[in-house]
Design an enzyme around this catalytic site. Sequence first.
Site, PDB file in Angstrom:
ATOM      1  N   GLN A  87      -2.544  14.069  20.717  1.00 54.17           N
ATOM      2  CA  GLN A  87      -3.128  13.965  19.382  1.00 54.17           C
ATOM      3  C   GLN A  87      -4.286  14.940  19.188  1.00 54.17           C
ATOM      4  OE1 GLN A  87      -4.213   9.822  19.173  1.00 54.17           O
ATOM      5  NE2 GLN A  87      -2.093   9.130  19.185  1.00 54.17           N
ATOM      6  N   HIS A 152      -6.517   9.554  20.612  1.00 51.40           N
ATOM      7  CA  HIS A 152      -7.562   8.741  19.986  1.00 51.40           C
ATOM      8  C   HIS A 152      -8.904   9.463  19.927  1.00 51.40           C
ATOM      9  CE1 HIS A 152      -5.440   4.570  20.558  1.00 51.40           C
ATOM     10  NE2 HIS A 152      -4.598   5.530  20.193  1.00 51.40           N
ATOM     11  N   TYR A 255     -17.829  -3.665  15.462  1.00 48.73           N
ATOM     12  CA  TYR A 255     -16.559  -3.941  14.790  1.00 48.73           C
ATOM     13  C   TYR A 255     -15.490  -4.507  15.714  1.00 48.73           C
ATOM     14  CZ  TYR A 255     -18.841  -2.512  10.682  1.00 48.73           C
ATOM     15  OH  TYR A 255     -19.735  -2.507   9.631  1.00 48.73           O
ATOM     16  N   TYR A 266       1.157  -2.238  23.079  1.00 47.40           N
ATOM     17  CA  TYR A 266       2.490  -1.706  22.782  1.00 47.40           C
ATOM     18  C   TYR A 266       3.566  -2.347  23.649  1.00 47.40           C
ATOM     19  CZ  TYR A 266      -0.017   1.750  20.048  1.00 47.40           C
ATOM     20  OH  TYR A 266      -0.824   2.362  19.108  1.00 47.40           O
TER      21      TYR A 266
END
Length: 373
Positions: A87, A152, A255, A266
């Site tokens: 990514q 990420h 959070y 997953y």
Amino acid sequence: MKIIKLPLLCMGLLLCSGAAFSVEESTKIEPKTEFLAQGLDHPWSVTFIADNEILITELSGKLRRVSNGLLNPTPIDGVPEVLFAGQGGLSEVLADPNFADNGLIYLSFSAPDTDQPKLNRLNVIQARLKGNALVDHKTIFQSDPPRRTAAHYGARLAFLADGTLLITSGDGFNYREQAQALDNHFGKILRINTDGSIPQDNPFTTTPNALPEIWSYGHRNLQGLVIADDGSVYEHEHGPQGGDELNLVLPGKNYGWPAITYGVDYSGAMISPFTEHPGMEQPLKYWDPSIAPSGMTLYRGDMFPGWQGDLFISALVPGDVRRIEMEDNQVVEEEIMFAEFGRIRNIVTAPDGSLILVTDGQDGKLIRVSAKN
């Protein structure tokens, strides 16, 4: 364009049908779409530097320019080398609020660590656009510690009204427990000055062993970041399998990731038995199954008056845009739009009030959504 109205409590993915808007204000204007550019290599981010001039990052490492609806075939020179893997790559491009006067832009990207080439970091630089080249490079942020994974990164940038810069830094996939610690950059939103220095009013500047640039923590992979006119900061992030979140972010708040989550691993394994915990914030909304949110804009334009103040979230799975109607910082309605274009990597609002969609992949497209005359 296809659109479907979702009830507030519906979390499922639905197939779109019908061509008319389901909201009274939206039916007054029928949007049209046109391709501004095609053949882009994994386009990721878009910023306007003039009313008719756009910069686009390609994750593979090139910065492109579209002027008056035409893609310049020559990439902009002077872009740093990036780690294009997983990514990672050339991620965000953001124009300085005073770009017309200073020519400054900001880039986020992944790159090998200079001391340990098998490891890599998220980097943010400031540079000046001069002609078709970037000059006067200055590194203003490097994530710490370096990581082995190429996943990420977060990598979104946004300016607060005071001119400070917010940076989203993802949890690195294999480092998720670090999102709860304040001595690292995994799973954090960071706030810095544009020269790389730390604002003295950041929430953890006097906390022992905390990195002073941390603004909020307990995040996973933060892919959307917008600032409302009243200063509200909206952020969305990928959950694991399920549990994608839309958050209202406040400085100093936790959070929850991975201590609380609405998703599972997953493999199907449980990450946490908890969806809430004292001292940890709840999302404004979550999606289960996941929609893979990828970008976000807050609509302030005049072209579509019925959308004023709405959030538009681009999504990769199965590929669409979510229009989120907000009222008093609460989600009151969700609609699925533009499902015919497949995976949508980003969405931004143009100066004229049109929307710009960016499709994902090796043959990425830039699509303008405007009002029919």
